[in-house]
Design a protein around this motif. Sequence first.
Motif, PDB file in Angstrom:
ATOM      1  N   SER A  22       0.967  -1.219   0.057  1.00 55.23           N
ATOM      2  CA  SER A  22       0.028  -0.138  -0.022  1.00 55.23           C
ATOM      3  C   SER A  22       0.871   1.246   0.076  1.00 55.23           C
ATOM      4  O   SER A  22       0.677   2.179  -0.793  1.00 55.23           O
ATOM      5  N   ALA A  23       1.598   1.595   1.184  1.00 60.13           N
ATOM      6  CA  ALA A  23       2.504   2.641   1.164  1.00 60.13           C
ATOM      7  C   ALA A  23       3.491   2.578  -0.013  1.00 60.13           C
ATOM      8  O   ALA A  23       4.205   3.641  -0.302  1.00 60.13           O
ATOM      9  N   ASN A  24       4.154   1.436  -0.716  1.00 59.65           N
ATOM     10  CA  ASN A  24       5.168   1.354  -1.504  1.00 59.65           C
ATOM     11  C   ASN A  24       4.745   0.524  -2.643  1.00 59.65           C
ATOM     12  O   ASN A  24       3.657  -0.399  -2.402  1.00 59.65           O
ATOM     13  N   ASN A  25       5.214   0.437  -3.771  1.00 64.77           N
ATOM     14  CA  ASN A  25       4.946  -0.568  -4.877  1.00 64.77           C
ATOM     15  C   ASN A  25       6.070  -1.625  -4.910  1.00 64.77           C
ATOM     16  O   ASN A  25       6.366  -2.167  -5.826  1.00 64.77           O
ATOM     17  N   TRP A  26       6.516  -2.038  -3.654  1.00 62.93           N
ATOM     18  CA  TRP A  26       7.539  -2.936  -3.806  1.00 62.93           C
ATOM     19  C   TRP A  26       7.321  -4.583  -4.337  1.00 62.93           C
ATOM     20  O   TRP A  26       7.875  -5.048  -5.090  1.00 62.93           O
ATOM     21  N   VAL A  27       6.146  -4.705  -3.919  1.00 60.51           N
ATOM     22  CA  VAL A  27       5.291  -6.182  -4.267  1.00 60.51           C
ATOM     23  C   VAL A  27       3.887  -6.149  -4.363  1.00 60.51           C
ATOM     24  O   VAL A  27       3.311  -5.268  -3.683  1.00 60.51           O
ATOM     25  N   SER A  28       3.331  -6.665  -5.265  1.00 60.14           N
ATOM     26  CA  SER A  28       1.878  -6.520  -5.351  1.00 60.14           C
ATOM     27  C   SER A  28       1.144  -7.160  -4.295  1.00 60.14           C
ATOM     28  O   SER A  28       1.943  -8.433  -3.822  1.00 60.14           O
ATOM     29  N   TYR A  29       0.100  -6.912  -3.661  1.00 58.67           N
ATOM     30  CA  TYR A  29      -0.689  -7.663  -2.762  1.00 58.67           C
ATOM     31  C   TYR A  29      -0.960  -9.068  -3.285  1.00 58.67           C
ATOM     32  O   TYR A  29      -0.563 -10.001  -2.215  1.00 58.67           O
ATOM     33  N   MET A  30      -1.047  -9.440  -4.429  1.00 59.70           N
ATOM     34  CA  MET A  30      -1.299 -10.768  -4.957  1.00 59.70           C
ATOM     35  C   MET A  30       0.099 -11.586  -4.651  1.00 59.70           C
ATOM     36  O   MET A  30      -0.066 -12.984  -4.633  1.00 59.70           O
ATOM     37  N   ASP A  31       1.147 -11.047  -4.853  1.00 55.13           N
ATOM     38  CA  ASP A  31       2.188 -11.873  -4.331  1.00 55.13           C
ATOM     39  C   ASP A  31       2.694 -11.730  -3.209  1.00 55.13           C
ATOM     40  O   ASP A  31       3.310 -12.584  -2.703  1.00 55.13           O
ATOM     41  N   CYS A  32       2.499 -10.589  -2.453  1.00 52.15           N
ATOM     42  CA  CYS A  32       3.194 -10.527  -1.010  1.00 52.15           C
ATOM     43  C   CYS A  32       2.514 -11.309   0.193  1.00 52.15           C
ATOM     44  O   CYS A  32       2.965 -12.192   0.644  1.00 52.15           O
ATOM     45  N   PHE A  71      20.901 -11.524  -0.990  1.00 50.47           N
ATOM     46  CA  PHE A  71      21.074 -10.119  -0.785  1.00 50.47           C
ATOM     47  C   PHE A  71      21.340  -9.459  -2.063  1.00 50.47           C
ATOM     48  O   PHE A  71      20.726  -8.571  -2.546  1.00 50.47           O
ATOM     49  N   VAL A  72      22.345  -9.909  -2.823  1.00 52.37           N
ATOM     50  CA  VAL A  72      22.821  -9.684  -4.104  1.00 52.37           C
ATOM     51  C   VAL A  72      21.733  -9.408  -5.121  1.00 52.37           C
ATOM     52  O   VAL A  72      21.811  -8.528  -6.171  1.00 52.37           O
ATOM     53  N   LYS A  73      20.695 -10.347  -5.097  1.00 55.24           N
ATOM     54  CA  LYS A  73      19.707 -10.412  -6.091  1.00 55.24           C
ATOM     55  C   LYS A  73      18.714  -9.289  -6.204  1.00 55.24           C
ATOM     56  O   LYS A  73      17.931  -9.071  -6.842  1.00 55.24           O
ATOM     57  N   ILE A  74      18.847  -8.452  -5.039  1.00 50.92           N
ATOM     58  CA  ILE A  74      17.705  -7.265  -4.587  1.00 50.92           C
ATOM     59  C   ILE A  74      18.540  -6.221  -5.343  1.00 50.92           C
ATOM     60  O   ILE A  74      19.724  -5.903  -4.629  1.00 50.92           O
ATOM     61  N   PRO A  75      17.859  -5.414  -6.246  1.00 46.59           N
ATOM     62  CA  PRO A  75      18.474  -4.470  -6.657  1.00 46.59           C
ATOM     63  C   PRO A  75      18.917  -3.649  -5.601  1.00 46.59           C
ATOM     64  O   PRO A  75      18.168  -3.263  -4.722  1.00 46.59           O
ATOM     65  N   ALA A  76      20.094  -2.809  -5.816  1.00 38.90           N
ATOM     66  CA  ALA A  76      20.643  -1.733  -4.861  1.00 38.90           C
ATOM     67  C   ALA A  76      19.825  -0.734  -4.716  1.00 38.90           C
ATOM     68  O   ALA A  76      19.587  -0.151  -3.517  1.00 38.90           O
ATOM     69  N   SER A  77      19.140  -0.255  -5.880  1.00 39.93           N
ATOM     70  CA  SER A  77      18.262   0.881  -5.821  1.00 39.93           C
ATOM     71  C   SER A  77      16.925   0.594  -4.864  1.00 39.93           C
ATOM     72  O   SER A  77      16.592   1.511  -4.059  1.00 39.93           O
ATOM     73  N   LEU A  78      16.357  -0.708  -4.890  1.00 38.15           N
ATOM     74  CA  LEU A  78      15.445  -1.070  -4.200  1.00 38.15           C
ATOM     75  C   LEU A  78      15.952  -1.425  -2.690  1.00 38.15           C
ATOM     76  O   LEU A  78      15.002  -0.979  -1.676  1.00 38.15           O
ATOM     77  N   ARG A  79      17.043  -1.802  -2.421  1.00 39.49           N
ATOM     78  CA  ARG A  79      17.621  -1.899  -0.881  1.00 39.49           C
ATOM     79  C   ARG A  79      17.659  -0.527  -0.456  1.00 39.49           C
ATOM     80  O   ARG A  79      17.325  -0.394   0.643  1.00 39.49           O
ATOM     81  N   GLU A  80      17.996   0.536  -1.221  1.00 35.49           N
ATOM     82  CA  GLU A  80      18.329   1.914  -0.615  1.00 35.49           C
ATOM     83  C   GLU A  80      16.812   2.186  -0.337  1.00 35.49           C
ATOM     84  O   GLU A  80      16.864   3.051   0.622  1.00 35.49           O
ATOM     85  N   GLU A  81      15.841   2.139  -1.467  1.00 34.32           N
ATOM     86  CA  GLU A  81      14.411   2.702  -1.018  1.00 34.32           C
ATOM     87  C   GLU A  81      13.958   2.136   0.074  1.00 34.32           C
ATOM     88  O   GLU A  81      13.317   2.960   0.882  1.00 34.32           O
ATOM     89  N   ILE A  82      14.103   0.904   0.377  1.00 35.52           N
ATOM     90  CA  ILE A  82      13.599   0.387   1.459  1.00 35.52           C
ATOM     91  C   ILE A  82      14.084   0.839   2.843  1.00 35.52           C
ATOM     92  O   ILE A  82      13.391   0.964   3.885  1.00 35.52           O
ATOM     93  N   THR A  83      15.485   0.892   2.797  1.00 33.68           N
ATOM     94  CA  THR A  83      16.116   1.247   4.026  1.00 33.68           C
ATOM     95  C   THR A  83      15.904   2.662   4.217  1.00 33.68           C
ATOM     96  O   THR A  83      15.520   2.992   5.367  1.00 33.68           O
ATOM     97  N   VAL A  84      15.796   3.614   3.423  1.00 31.90           N
ATOM     98  CA  VAL A  84      15.311   4.985   3.691  1.00 31.90           C
ATOM     99  C   VAL A  84      13.828   5.076   4.093  1.00 31.90           C
ATOM    100  O   VAL A  84      13.658   5.854   5.066  1.00 31.90           O
ATOM    101  N   PHE A  85      13.163   4.388   3.493  1.00 32.94           N
ATOM    102  CA  PHE A  85      11.387   4.381   3.630  1.00 32.94           C
ATOM    103  C   PHE A  85      11.409   3.876   5.260  1.00 32.94           C
ATOM    104  O   PHE A  85      10.893   4.622   6.472  1.00 32.94           O
TER     105      PHE A  85
END
Length: 161
Positions: A22-32, A71-85
């Motif tokens: 909901s707050a982010n679009n990291w994963v769709s609800y149907m997948d999460c 860990f390395v399979k998670i894109p660095a940009s996504l890791r950074e976005e999650i960390t900041v959030f």
Amino acid sequence: LFVFDKMETPLSENTVLDMCCSANNWVSYMDCQPTINTLKEVGWISRINNTLTEPLYSITPDGRVCLANFFVKIPASLREEITVFIKQNKLKYRKKQERTADYFKNKDGTYTVFLKIIEPTGPLMELKFVVASRKVAKDIYKKWEEKASSLYSILYDSLVD
């Protein structure tokens, strides 16, 4: 697993779904939702012992090993976005899980308001108020999250003095 690791606190399924879908679009609800169930089934997250109506889950040592391997399979940009959030919203989500409120109408037309401050091991404080109207019940419900800590301190200090 990365979200559980970064939050450093047990999380409810609803909190994870809110953060990731909901707050982010990291994963769709149907997948999460199925992914959370799979994480539980394989033992990468486990329910902590608590007496809450909504169970809390924490990353397990096996979950940390899995996270380290992928860990390395998670894109660095996504890791950074999650960390900041999480840095910006950690306290908000923690408070949302620790402070619960609900109200309902009684047979006589009054309303009962239930307020709780919850720790991972169980309730720290529970209050129950009977109020005259839905408006008052709703006002208390809305104010609880922001005022719970100060009210707990006032009550504790008054009673333990």
